[in-house]
Design an enzyme around this catalytic site. Structure first.
Site, PDB file in Angstrom:
ATOM      1  N   THR A  62     -21.644  17.637  18.428  1.00 12.19           N
ATOM      2  CA  THR A  62     -22.492  18.158  19.516  1.00 12.19           C
ATOM      3  C   THR A  62     -21.823  19.325  20.236  1.00 12.19           C
ATOM      4  O   THR A  62     -22.463  19.994  21.045  1.00 12.19           O
ATOM      5  CB  THR A  62     -22.810  17.054  20.557  1.00 12.19           C
ATOM      6  OG1 THR A  62     -21.560  16.466  20.952  1.00 12.19           O
ATOM      7  CG2 THR A  62     -23.709  15.988  19.977  1.00 12.19           C
ATOM      8  N   LEU A  88      -4.191  12.114  13.231  1.00 12.60           N
ATOM      9  CA  LEU A  88      -3.839  13.480  13.643  1.00 12.60           C
ATOM     10  C   LEU A  88      -2.380  13.480  14.077  1.00 12.60           C
ATOM     11  O   LEU A  88      -1.993  12.659  14.919  1.00 12.60           O
ATOM     12  CB  LEU A  88      -4.741  13.883  14.817  1.00 12.60           C
ATOM     13  CG  LEU A  88      -4.451  15.222  15.476  1.00 12.60           C
ATOM     14  CD1 LEU A  88      -4.895  16.371  14.562  1.00 12.60           C
ATOM     15  CD2 LEU A  88      -5.164  15.328  16.818  1.00 12.60           C
ATOM     16  N   ASN A 124      -6.485   6.037  16.840  1.00 11.28           N
ATOM     17  CA  ASN A 124      -5.661   7.171  16.415  1.00 11.28           C
ATOM     18  C   ASN A 124      -5.045   7.898  17.614  1.00 11.28           C
ATOM     19  O   ASN A 124      -3.868   8.285  17.577  1.00 11.28           O
ATOM     20  CB  ASN A 124      -6.481   8.146  15.569  1.00 11.28           C
ATOM     21  CG  ASN A 124      -6.742   7.602  14.175  1.00 11.28           C
ATOM     22  OD1 ASN A 124      -5.954   6.803  13.663  1.00 11.28           O
ATOM     23  ND2 ASN A 124      -7.832   8.024  13.564  1.00 11.28           N
ATOM     24  N   TYR A 170     -22.766   2.596  21.532  1.00 11.67           N
ATOM     25  CA  TYR A 170     -22.041   3.394  22.529  1.00 11.67           C
ATOM     26  C   TYR A 170     -21.382   2.495  23.575  1.00 11.67           C
ATOM     27  O   TYR A 170     -20.175   2.576  23.808  1.00 11.67           O
ATOM     28  CB  TYR A 170     -23.039   4.342  23.193  1.00 11.67           C
ATOM     29  CG  TYR A 170     -22.448   5.289  24.218  1.00 11.67           C
ATOM     30  CD1 TYR A 170     -21.621   6.346  23.830  1.00 11.67           C
ATOM     31  CD2 TYR A 170     -22.743   5.149  25.580  1.00 11.67           C
ATOM     32  CE1 TYR A 170     -21.108   7.236  24.769  1.00 11.67           C
ATOM     33  CE2 TYR A 170     -22.238   6.034  26.513  1.00 11.67           C
ATOM     34  CZ  TYR A 170     -21.428   7.077  26.115  1.00 11.67           C
ATOM     35  OH  TYR A 170     -20.929   7.955  27.050  1.00 11.67           O
ATOM     36  N   LYS A 174     -17.410   1.927  23.791  1.00  8.24           N
ATOM     37  CA  LYS A 174     -16.596   2.319  24.948  1.00  8.24           C
ATOM     38  C   LYS A 174     -15.857   1.113  25.527  1.00  8.24           C
ATOM     39  O   LYS A 174     -14.740   1.233  26.036  1.00  8.24           O
ATOM     40  CB  LYS A 174     -17.474   2.958  26.030  1.00  8.24           C
ATOM     41  CG  LYS A 174     -18.034   4.321  25.646  1.00  8.24           C
ATOM     42  CD  LYS A 174     -16.962   5.403  25.678  1.00  8.24           C
ATOM     43  CE  LYS A 174     -17.567   6.776  25.451  1.00  8.24           C
ATOM     44  NZ  LYS A 174     -16.562   7.853  25.405  1.00  8.24           N
ATOM     45  N   TYR A 184      -2.735  -1.335  24.094  1.00  8.71           N
ATOM     46  CA  TYR A 184      -1.622  -0.415  23.802  1.00  8.71           C
ATOM     47  C   TYR A 184      -0.696  -0.270  25.018  1.00  8.71           C
ATOM     48  O   TYR A 184       0.514  -0.110  24.866  1.00  8.71           O
ATOM     49  CB  TYR A 184      -2.138   0.966  23.360  1.00  8.71           C
ATOM     50  CG  TYR A 184      -2.306   1.078  21.858  1.00  8.71           C
ATOM     51  CD1 TYR A 184      -3.464   0.621  21.228  1.00  8.71           C
ATOM     52  CD2 TYR A 184      -1.300   1.621  21.062  1.00  8.71           C
ATOM     53  CE1 TYR A 184      -3.618   0.711  19.856  1.00  8.71           C
ATOM     54  CE2 TYR A 184      -1.450   1.716  19.686  1.00  8.71           C
ATOM     55  CZ  TYR A 184      -2.610   1.259  19.088  1.00  8.71           C
ATOM     56  OH  TYR A 184      -2.750   1.353  17.722  1.00  8.71           O
ATOM     57  N   GLU A 188       2.574  -1.745  23.727  1.00 15.98           N
ATOM     58  CA  GLU A 188       3.363  -0.605  23.239  1.00 15.98           C
ATOM     59  C   GLU A 188       3.835   0.321  24.363  1.00 15.98           C
ATOM     60  O   GLU A 188       4.363   1.404  24.091  1.00 15.98           O
ATOM     61  CB  GLU A 188       2.542   0.218  22.230  1.00 15.98           C
ATOM     62  CG  GLU A 188       1.888  -0.585  21.121  1.00 15.98           C
ATOM     63  CD  GLU A 188       2.881  -1.092  20.075  1.00 15.98           C
ATOM     64  OE1 GLU A 188       4.075  -0.742  20.162  1.00 15.98           O
ATOM     65  OE2 GLU A 188       2.463  -1.847  19.181  1.00 15.98           O
TER      66      GLU A 188
END
Ligand code: NAD
Ligand code: UDP
Ligand code: UDP
Length: 343
Positions: A62, A88, A124, A170, A174, A184, A188
């Site tokens: 979008t 990435l 990610n 959605y 979320k 996390y 972590e």
């Protein structure tokens, strides 16, 4: 040849907007996922002007290059065409994780992809943050409250979401994204910030994204009927995009780690909203209603006590001023698309 050169020259920006100079110590490398989208491009402008290095990652589902083209070629700016569902590997200090379709027609277009973006994509980004020790801000949403039974909605409200309805890809995406952030953080030691963003509008909203603000303005400008879904008694509270950008940056810079509502608590029914927009546009549109959409939240208004207290933020732009700027943008966009259709 001369003509060709001339038109090329016209496309080269004369000058970049004024950018502060920051020395190496104060300058951060900041990743903005979804940075070519509506909110991401405004956040890019703000952080670029502050003198930071900005890396945008976007798959252009979008988003549009046009939203950030004024930065092309600037030494602090980089745009990477990449889908965050794939890993990435880059080095950054901060991540604003905004990549996700946001309007109902867009996120319902490919629900599985919406879920992958918000789950695998978020994993990610959290994995990247863990590896490089970056701070991450997750763009969550008021949709985590679903069709709320508590009004206005404080961050302590757990929500009322249909897990298998049309909005679930959605809303639940979320919600998992938030759950992942705190997992996390706990497991972590990743530094996370969670912004629960309420309805936002402003220039660079996608013309055809089907949200109420863009639909009503376009219908008003073209003297078409303004179409309300359902009886129009449902409410929303709209914030202008510059207020949201200020809130996101304030939250990122704060030490506050719990979710924070970022929205404007001024609430209107959709019916009132149709009249406000029609009158501001100054057109002759009739206001009509059609069938209600499934699982449409009936009331929505943020409780922003937390934002005021912990990040010292509250919205500043009144609805009418923000709408005028947005209407002006859409007027130009319409001229532009009419013009390009004629050529
Ligand atoms: P937008 O659609 O304009 O921007 C989203 C951007 O993410 C686009 O540039 C899109 O191309 C990109 N994107 C989508 N999937 C991707 C993927 N898999 N990989 C890489 N890039 C991808 O929407 P927006 O209004 O700017 O929303 C930005 C964020 O804020 C979203 O996460 C949205 O859920 C959240 N949010 C927005 C609102 C609002 O009212 N605008 C309200 C609540 C939450
Ligand atoms: N990841 C990434 N960039 C990084 C580091 C990790 O995209 O710089 C991805 C990685 O591919 C993995 C996810 O983030 O799929 C989660 O990373 P984590 O370290 O938590 O999990 P693991 O690699 O141990 O499965
Ligand atoms: N809506 C409407 N006409 C439109 C688009 C939306 O009446 O052309 C209504 C919609 O049913 C909802 C409200 O406006 O009650 C806000 O819709 P939007 O899609 O902008 O955002 P969200 O539902 O995600 O808050």
């Amino acid at each position: 040849l001369e003509l060709k050169l001339k038109s090329l020259e016209d496309r080269i920006p004369k000058k970049y907007p004024d950018v502060k100079y920051l020395n190496y110590k104060n300058r951060k490398r900041i990743l903005i996922t979804g940075g070519a989208g509506f909110v991401g491009s405004h956040l890019t402008d703000y952080l670029m002007m502050q003198g930071h290095e900005i890396i945008i990652v976007d798959n252009f589902f979008t988003g549009r290059k046009r939203n950030v083209e004024h930065w092309f070629g600037h030494e602090n700016f980089e745009l990477i065409h990449h889908d965050i569902v794939n890993p990435l590997f880059i080095e950054v200090d901060e991540i604003y994780h905004l990549a996700s379709p946001a309007s109902p027609p867009h996120y319902m277009y490919n629900p599985v992809k919406t879920i992958k973006t918000n789950t695998m994509g978020t994993i990610n980004m959290l994995g990247l943050a863990k590896r490089v020790g970056a701070k991450v801000l997750i763009a969550s949403t008021s949709e985590v409250y679903g069709d709320p039974e508590e009004h206005p909605q404080p961050e302590t409200y757990w929500g009322h979401v249909n897990p298998i309805g049309p909005r679930a890809c959605y809303d639940e995406g979320k919600r998992v994204s938030e759950t992942l952030s705190y997992a996390y953080a706990k497991q972590e030691n990743v530094k996370v910030r969670v912004a629960r963003i309420f309805n936002t509008y402003g220039p660079r909203m996608h013309m055809n994204d089907g949200r109420v603000v863009s639909n009503f303005i376009l219908q008003g400008l073209q003297n078409e009927s303004i179409i309300i879904y359902g009886n129009g008694k449902q409410t929303r509270s709209f914030q202008y995009v510059s207020d949201l950008v200020d809130g996101l940056v304030a939250l990122m810079e704060s030490n506050y780690t719990q979710p924070v509502n970022i929205g404007n608590p001024v609430e209107h029914t959709i019916e009132e909203f149709a009249v406000i927009i029609r009158d501001l546009v100054g057109g002759k549109s009739k206001i009509r209603s059609t069938a209600a959409v499934e699982d449409d939240p009936q009331r929505r208004k943020p409780d922003i006590t937390r934002a005021k207290k912990y990040i010292n933020w509250e919205p500043r732009v009144p609805l009418k001023i923000g709408l005028e700027k947005t209407i002006e943008y859409f007027r130009k966009e319409l001229d532009r698309s009419n013009h390009s259709q004629r050529n």
